[in-house]
Design an enzyme around this catalytic site. Structure first.
Site, PDB file in Angstrom:
ATOM      1  N   LEU A  49      47.498  28.376  53.766  1.00 59.01           N
ATOM      2  CA  LEU A  49      48.002  27.044  54.086  1.00 59.01           C
ATOM      3  C   LEU A  49      49.192  26.663  53.219  1.00 59.01           C
ATOM      4  O   LEU A  49      50.047  25.887  53.634  1.00 59.01           O
ATOM      5  CB  LEU A  49      46.886  26.003  53.918  1.00 59.01           C
ATOM      6  CG  LEU A  49      45.668  26.162  54.825  1.00 59.01           C
ATOM      7  CD1 LEU A  49      44.588  25.167  54.440  1.00 59.01           C
ATOM      8  CD2 LEU A  49      46.064  25.990  56.286  1.00 59.01           C
ATOM      9  N   GLY A  50      49.217  27.174  51.996  1.00 63.12           N
ATOM     10  CA  GLY A  50      50.298  26.821  51.083  1.00 63.12           C
ATOM     11  C   GLY A  50      50.168  27.573  49.776  1.00 63.12           C
ATOM     12  O   GLY A  50      49.155  28.208  49.498  1.00 63.12           O
ATOM     13  N   GLY A  52      51.999  27.555  45.478  1.00 58.99           N
ATOM     14  CA  GLY A  52      52.885  26.930  44.504  1.00 58.99           C
ATOM     15  C   GLY A  52      52.804  27.653  43.184  1.00 58.99           C
ATOM     16  O   GLY A  52      52.284  28.772  43.096  1.00 58.99           O
ATOM     17  N   GLY A  53      53.275  27.006  42.157  1.00 60.30           N
ATOM     18  CA  GLY A  53      53.314  27.615  40.840  1.00 60.30           C
ATOM     19  C   GLY A  53      51.950  27.894  40.248  1.00 60.30           C
ATOM     20  O   GLY A  53      51.788  28.836  39.469  1.00 60.30           O
ATOM     21  N   MET A  54      50.941  27.102  40.595  1.00 58.47           N
ATOM     22  CA  MET A  54      49.614  27.263  40.001  1.00 58.47           C
ATOM     23  C   MET A  54      48.675  28.127  40.842  1.00 58.47           C
ATOM     24  O   MET A  54      47.788  28.767  40.313  1.00 58.47           O
ATOM     25  CB  MET A  54      48.955  25.890  39.808  1.00 58.47           C
ATOM     26  CG  MET A  54      49.619  25.028  38.763  1.00 58.47           C
ATOM     27  SD  MET A  54      49.341  25.624  37.103  1.00 58.47           S
ATOM     28  CE  MET A  54      47.626  25.201  36.870  1.00 58.47           C
ATOM     29  N   GLY A  55      48.859  28.109  42.154  1.00 56.46           N
ATOM     30  CA  GLY A  55      47.915  28.857  42.974  1.00 56.46           C
ATOM     31  C   GLY A  55      48.260  28.844  44.445  1.00 56.46           C
ATOM     32  O   GLY A  55      49.369  28.502  44.846  1.00 56.46           O
ATOM     33  N   VAL A  57      46.448  28.108  48.561  1.00 59.93           N
ATOM     34  CA  VAL A  57      45.389  27.462  49.331  1.00 59.93           C
ATOM     35  C   VAL A  57      45.278  28.163  50.679  1.00 59.93           C
ATOM     36  O   VAL A  57      46.288  28.423  51.345  1.00 59.93           O
ATOM     37  CB  VAL A  57      45.668  25.958  49.537  1.00 59.93           C
ATOM     38  CG1 VAL A  57      44.540  25.312  50.351  1.00 59.93           C
ATOM     39  CG2 VAL A  57      45.828  25.250  48.202  1.00 59.93           C
ATOM     40  N   LYS A  72      41.126  26.830  47.355  1.00 55.22           N
ATOM     41  CA  LYS A  72      42.257  26.875  46.437  1.00 55.22           C
ATOM     42  C   LYS A  72      41.960  27.891  45.343  1.00 55.22           C
ATOM     43  O   LYS A  72      40.901  27.848  44.725  1.00 55.22           O
ATOM     44  CB  LYS A  72      42.475  25.489  45.828  1.00 55.22           C
ATOM     45  CG  LYS A  72      43.633  25.385  44.865  1.00 55.22           C
ATOM     46  CD  LYS A  72      43.777  23.935  44.395  1.00 55.22           C
ATOM     47  CE  LYS A  72      44.901  23.749  43.425  1.00 55.22           C
ATOM     48  NZ  LYS A  72      45.028  22.328  43.003  1.00 55.22           N
ATOM     49  N   ASP A 167      48.444  11.985  38.210  1.00 58.72           N
ATOM     50  CA  ASP A 167      49.500  12.736  38.895  1.00 58.72           C
ATOM     51  C   ASP A 167      49.667  12.202  40.321  1.00 58.72           C
ATOM     52  O   ASP A 167      49.820  12.958  41.266  1.00 58.72           O
ATOM     53  CB  ASP A 167      49.172  14.236  38.900  1.00 58.72           C
ATOM     54  CG  ASP A 167      50.361  15.095  39.330  1.00 58.72           C
ATOM     55  OD1 ASP A 167      51.516  14.638  39.184  1.00 58.72           O
ATOM     56  OD2 ASP A 167      50.140  16.213  39.828  1.00 58.72           O
TER      57      ASP A 167
END
Length: 198
Positions: A49-50, A52-55, A57, A72, A167
């Site tokens: 699904l997506g 990014g920098g951390m992980g 999904v 995730k 956040d």
């Protein structure tokens, strides 16, 4: 050579883009090799699904009851950071303890054999608030007020449990639908949340 799916740059080394922090990929489809794997003996990964920098999904399905979920994962490189792993576990604990319709539901948390942490949450269909805000002419005022009221309700429920999100931004709010068709806001990503105790 690894490339960035966001800026389309290519780089000789590293796992993350030095320009925007996105995960570098070698085939244009990050996480593709994980599709079809079964996580925790119960969740089969269906599609990404997506990322990014951390992980990353993934959409997944429970192998026995066919319930759709989202999973995730932390990137393997991130798992070597005790602080990042603690934040990930905190995200699962914080979100799962609130129990409010405007907070994403966390169903499960675990660790893969390679040490990567994962959390299993409700599968949502819709779009992020950030995406919804980019419509030409802007958002209708009554819709914007309803969305903000729901965000406030969700945050109030979190605060009542002693949890501060820390956040909040449009990217961390998801717009989906209730069964009656009305719009429902879900707040997620409690990775930077702080518990105030009593």
């Amino acid at each position: 050579m690894p490339s960035c799916p966001k800026c389309n740059g290519t780089f000789d080394q590293g796992a993350y883009c030095p320009v925007d922090g996105a995960t570098l990929v070698t085939d244009g489809r990050p996480g593709e090799s994980m599709i079809g794997q079964v996580v925790g003996d119960r969740y089969r990964l269906v599609r990404q699904l997506g990322h990014g920098g951390m992980g990353e999904v993934f959409a997944a399905e429970h192998v026995r009851i066919t319930k759709k979920v989202a999973i995730k994962f932390l990137h393997p490189e991130i798992c070597s950071s005790a602080e990042a792993v603690a934040r990930f576990q905190q995200e699962a604990q914080a979100a799962s303890s609130i129990g409010h319709e405007n907070i994403v539901t966390i169903d499960d948390f675990g660790t893969l054999e390679d040490g990567r942490g994962y959390l299993c949450m409700e599968y949502l269909q819709g779009q992020s608030l950030a995406e919804a805000m980019t419509v030409p002419g802007g958002m209708e005022p009554l819709r914007a007020l309803d969305i903000m009221a729901q965000i406030c309700d969700g945050l109030a429920a979190a605060h009542a449990k002693g949890i501060i999100h820390r956040d909040m931004k449009p990217d961390n709010c998801f717009l989906t639908r209730r069964q009656d068709g009305s719009e429902l806001v879900k707040i997620y990503d409690f990775g930077f949340a702080k518990s105030t105790g009593d």
